[in-house]
Design a protein around this motif. Structure first.
Motif, PDB file in Angstrom:
ATOM      1  N   ALA A  30     -19.269  -5.795  -3.988  1.00 45.42           N
ATOM      2  CA  ALA A  30     -18.955  -4.580  -3.229  1.00 45.42           C
ATOM      3  C   ALA A  30     -17.453  -4.444  -3.001  1.00 45.42           C
ATOM      4  CB  ALA A  30     -19.700  -4.608  -1.892  1.00 45.42           C
ATOM      5  N   GLN A  31     -16.813  -5.538  -2.641  1.00 43.82           N
ATOM      6  CA  GLN A  31     -15.370  -5.487  -2.413  1.00 43.82           C
ATOM      7  C   GLN A  31     -14.611  -5.243  -3.715  1.00 43.82           C
ATOM      8  OE1 GLN A  31     -13.944  -8.843  -0.180  1.00 43.82           O
ATOM      9  NE2 GLN A  31     -15.088  -8.305   1.647  1.00 43.82           N
ATOM     10  N   MET A  32     -15.130  -5.736  -4.826  1.00 41.58           N
ATOM     11  CA  MET A  32     -14.484  -5.482  -6.109  1.00 41.58           C
ATOM     12  C   MET A  32     -14.487  -3.990  -6.430  1.00 41.58           C
ATOM     13  SD  MET A  32     -15.770  -8.590  -8.594  1.00 41.58           S
ATOM     14  CE  MET A  32     -14.980  -7.804 -10.008  1.00 41.58           C
ATOM     15  N   ILE A  33     -15.571  -3.304  -6.102  1.00 44.44           N
ATOM     16  CA  ILE A  33     -15.651  -1.867  -6.342  1.00 44.44           C
ATOM     17  C   ILE A  33     -14.573  -1.132  -5.555  1.00 44.44           C
ATOM     18  CG2 ILE A  33     -17.097   0.182  -5.980  1.00 44.44           C
ATOM     19  CD1 ILE A  33     -19.522  -1.560  -6.561  1.00 44.44           C
ATOM     20  N   LEU A  34     -14.264  -1.630  -4.368  1.00 42.65           N
ATOM     21  CA  LEU A  34     -13.259  -0.984  -3.524  1.00 42.65           C
ATOM     22  C   LEU A  34     -11.834  -1.375  -3.915  1.00 42.65           C
ATOM     23  CD1 LEU A  34     -15.052  -1.515  -0.092  1.00 42.65           C
ATOM     24  CD2 LEU A  34     -14.847   0.642  -1.338  1.00 42.65           C
ATOM     25  N   VAL A  35     -11.651  -2.604  -4.341  1.00 41.13           N
ATOM     26  CA  VAL A  35     -10.310  -3.127  -4.592  1.00 41.13           C
ATOM     27  C   VAL A  35      -9.806  -2.812  -6.000  1.00 41.13           C
ATOM     28  CG1 VAL A  35      -8.974  -5.264  -4.809  1.00 41.13           C
ATOM     29  CG2 VAL A  35     -10.532  -4.959  -2.882  1.00 41.13           C
ATOM     30  N   THR A  36     -10.695  -2.824  -6.974  1.00 40.43           N
ATOM     31  CA  THR A  36     -10.285  -2.640  -8.370  1.00 40.43           C
ATOM     32  C   THR A  36      -9.513  -1.343  -8.613  1.00 40.43           C
ATOM     33  OG1 THR A  36     -12.100  -4.020  -9.190  1.00 40.43           O
ATOM     34  CG2 THR A  36     -11.107  -2.480 -10.749  1.00 40.43           C
ATOM     35  N   PRO A  37      -9.978  -0.186  -8.123  1.00 42.02           N
ATOM     36  CA  PRO A  37      -9.187   1.039  -8.363  1.00 42.02           C
ATOM     37  C   PRO A  37      -7.787   0.970  -7.766  1.00 42.02           C
ATOM     38  CG  PRO A  37     -11.401   1.590  -7.621  1.00 42.02           C
ATOM     39  CD  PRO A  37     -11.242   0.117  -7.434  1.00 42.02           C
ATOM     40  N   LEU A  38      -7.659   0.310  -6.608  1.00 38.57           N
ATOM     41  CA  LEU A  38      -6.360   0.207  -5.954  1.00 38.57           C
ATOM     42  C   LEU A  38      -5.383  -0.611  -6.790  1.00 38.57           C
ATOM     43  CD1 LEU A  38      -4.695   0.820  -3.403  1.00 38.57           C
ATOM     44  CD2 LEU A  38      -5.584  -1.306  -2.414  1.00 38.57           C
ATOM     45  N   ILE A  39      -5.802  -1.798  -7.213  1.00 38.52           N
ATOM     46  CA  ILE A  39      -4.916  -2.644  -8.023  1.00 38.52           C
ATOM     47  C   ILE A  39      -4.657  -1.993  -9.380  1.00 38.52           C
ATOM     48  CG2 ILE A  39      -4.633  -4.922  -9.082  1.00 38.52           C
ATOM     49  CD1 ILE A  39      -6.396  -6.091  -6.932  1.00 38.52           C
ATOM     50  N   LEU A  40      -5.682  -1.374  -9.959  1.00 40.73           N
ATOM     51  CA  LEU A  40      -5.542  -0.732 -11.256  1.00 40.73           C
ATOM     52  C   LEU A  40      -4.519   0.406 -11.203  1.00 40.73           C
ATOM     53  CD1 LEU A  40      -6.423  -0.253 -14.179  1.00 40.73           C
ATOM     54  CD2 LEU A  40      -8.372   1.050 -13.309  1.00 40.73           C
ATOM     55  N   GLY A  41      -4.665   1.283 -10.209  1.00 37.88           N
ATOM     56  CA  GLY A  41      -3.752   2.412 -10.101  1.00 37.88           C
ATOM     57  C   GLY A  41      -2.327   1.991  -9.793  1.00 37.88           C
ATOM     58  N   LEU A  42      -2.176   1.014  -8.895  1.00 40.26           N
ATOM     59  CA  LEU A  42      -0.834   0.566  -8.541  1.00 40.26           C
ATOM     60  C   LEU A  42      -0.180  -0.223  -9.683  1.00 40.26           C
ATOM     61  CD1 LEU A  42      -1.337  -0.462  -4.801  1.00 40.26           C
ATOM     62  CD2 LEU A  42      -0.290   1.610  -5.727  1.00 40.26           C
ATOM     63  N   THR A  43      -0.993  -0.861 -10.527  1.00 38.39           N
ATOM     64  CA  THR A  43      -0.445  -1.526 -11.711  1.00 38.39           C
ATOM     65  C   THR A  43       0.133  -0.502 -12.680  1.00 38.39           C
ATOM     66  OG1 THR A  43      -1.981  -3.398 -11.550  1.00 38.39           O
ATOM     67  CG2 THR A  43      -0.998  -2.972 -13.703  1.00 38.39           C
ATOM     68  N   ILE A  44      -0.598   0.585 -12.874  1.00 44.42           N
ATOM     69  CA  ILE A  44      -0.093   1.659 -13.742  1.00 44.42           C
ATOM     70  C   ILE A  44       1.197   2.237 -13.167  1.00 44.42           C
ATOM     71  CG2 ILE A  44      -0.605   3.939 -14.697  1.00 44.42           C
ATOM     72  CD1 ILE A  44      -3.579   3.169 -14.610  1.00 44.42           C
ATOM     73  N   THR A  45       1.220   2.430 -11.848  1.00 49.99           N
ATOM     74  CA  THR A  45       2.420   2.955 -11.194  1.00 49.99           C
ATOM     75  C   THR A  45       3.590   1.991 -11.343  1.00 49.99           C
ATOM     76  OG1 THR A  45       1.060   4.139  -9.574  1.00 49.99           O
ATOM     77  CG2 THR A  45       3.377   3.782  -9.020  1.00 49.99           C
ATOM     78  N   ALA A  46       3.316   0.695 -11.188  1.00 48.66           N
ATOM     79  CA  ALA A  46       4.377  -0.314 -11.311  1.00 48.66           C
ATOM     80  C   ALA A  46       4.956  -0.322 -12.716  1.00 48.66           C
ATOM     81  CB  ALA A  46       3.824  -1.689 -10.959  1.00 48.66           C
ATOM     82  N   LEU A  47       4.103  -0.244 -13.709  1.00 55.96           N
ATOM     83  CA  LEU A  47       4.587  -0.246 -15.098  1.00 55.96           C
ATOM     84  C   LEU A  47       5.312   1.051 -15.434  1.00 55.96           C
ATOM     85  CD1 LEU A  47       1.478  -1.865 -16.835  1.00 55.96           C
ATOM     86  CD2 LEU A  47       3.693  -2.932 -16.404  1.00 55.96           C
ATOM     87  N   SER A  48       4.894   2.141 -14.800  1.00 50.16           N
ATOM     88  CA  SER A  48       5.552   3.427 -15.055  1.00 50.16           C
ATOM     89  C   SER A  48       6.976   3.444 -14.528  1.00 50.16           C
ATOM     90  CB  SER A  48       4.754   4.568 -14.420  1.00 50.16           C
ATOM     91  OG  SER A  48       3.444   4.635 -14.965  1.00 50.16           O
ATOM     92  N   GLY A  49       7.272   2.555 -13.588  1.00 50.36           N
ATOM     93  CA  GLY A  49       8.619   2.494 -13.034  1.00 50.36           C
ATOM     94  C   GLY A  49       9.607   1.769 -13.923  1.00 50.36           C
ATOM     95  N   ILE A  50       9.116   1.145 -14.983  1.00 52.01           N
ATOM     96  CA  ILE A  50       9.993   0.445 -15.913  1.00 52.01           C
ATOM     97  C   ILE A  50      10.587   1.445 -16.898  1.00 52.01           C
ATOM     98  CG2 ILE A  50      10.090  -1.350 -17.690  1.00 52.01           C
ATOM     99  CD1 ILE A  50       7.766  -2.712 -16.345  1.00 52.01           C
TER     100      ILE A  50
END
Length: 245
Positions: A107-127
């Protein structure tokens, strides 16, 4: 009422200092569930985020918008949907994860995965986008290029993981629905599903304010540690950027 609150805080401190078995068991189970769910989510989200960032495909913008929308996914809704899937009549009922720590991790993975996934894309987009082309032009494979980009954005990605852990450990709705808030047997904290947030809710409703306050103080302490860790990572990132410049 003020005296009751003061007495509750005093008793709460005593419960923590004396390492009350119930308090310790609930805290350990909370950390196991939250750390495991965050770790597994990171294993999925970071490579997936790197793949989405590095590849252009039809509907990419829509996929990113859906991921960002799931940041605000209500925990009770996630718990309800997972409950239907994990129930004995559901398609995943054979896993027998309902009312278990494993189900709470899912259950927590369902909630946490989109957050880490989206912020990872954002972090890489800043490069700098030219960096990827420069790496490839030097003869690196796509895999080596992705690894290099992740290393470059490691501070921001690690901050995303810490934020994911903060969301996991503070979650109550899905944990209550999937876990059932079952009290563990003495000496076997893995036999129950009572975590800090659900235990605080239960003890407050039962009027056991001292135990609720003790658990609340522990949860607050974890939140402070997470916040300090996040600030340290951000400070390290700023220091690195200023040093490179």
């Amino acid at each position: 009422m003020v005296n009751e609150i003061i007495d509750g805080f005093i008793q709460a401190i005593q419960l923590i200092v004396s390492l009350n078995p119930e308090v310790v068991g609930i805290t350990i189970l909370t950390l196991i569930v939250s750390l495991t769910s965050t770790f597994l989510s990171a294993l999925i989200s970071i490579p997936a985020g790197a793949y989405i960032y590095c590849h252009d495909f039809f509907g990419k913008r829509l996929v990113i918008n859906i991921i960002q929308t799931l940041y605000a996914l209500p925990t009770v809704l996630a718990g309800l949907l997972l409950f239907l899937l994990l129930s004995h009549q559901g398609p995943l009922g054979f896993l027998d994860f309902l009312f278990t720590p494993q189900g709470m991790i899912l259950a927590q993975m369902i909630l946490v995965t989109p957050l880490i996934l989206g912020l990872t894309i954002t972090a890489l987009s800043g490069i700098d986008k030219d960096m990827r082309h420069s790496i490839l032009s030097l003869g690196a494979t796509k895999f080596q290029a992705v690894v290099t980009l992740i290393q470059e954005a490691r501070f921001a990605i690690l901050a995303a993981v810490i934020l994911g852990f903060g969301r996991a450990i503070s979650e109550v709705g899905a944990a209550m629905i999937i876990g059932g808030n079952i009290r563990a047997f003495p000496g076997d904290f893995l036999s129950g599903t009572r975590v800090l947030t659900t235990a605080i809710s239960l003890e407050t409703s039962q009027g056991d304010f001292s135990l609720a306050i003790a658990l609340g103080l522990i949860l607050l302490g974890v939140a402070v540690i997470v916040n300090v860790g996040l600030n340290m990572i951000q400070s390290g990132s700023l220091w690195k950027n200023s040093w490179n410049s």
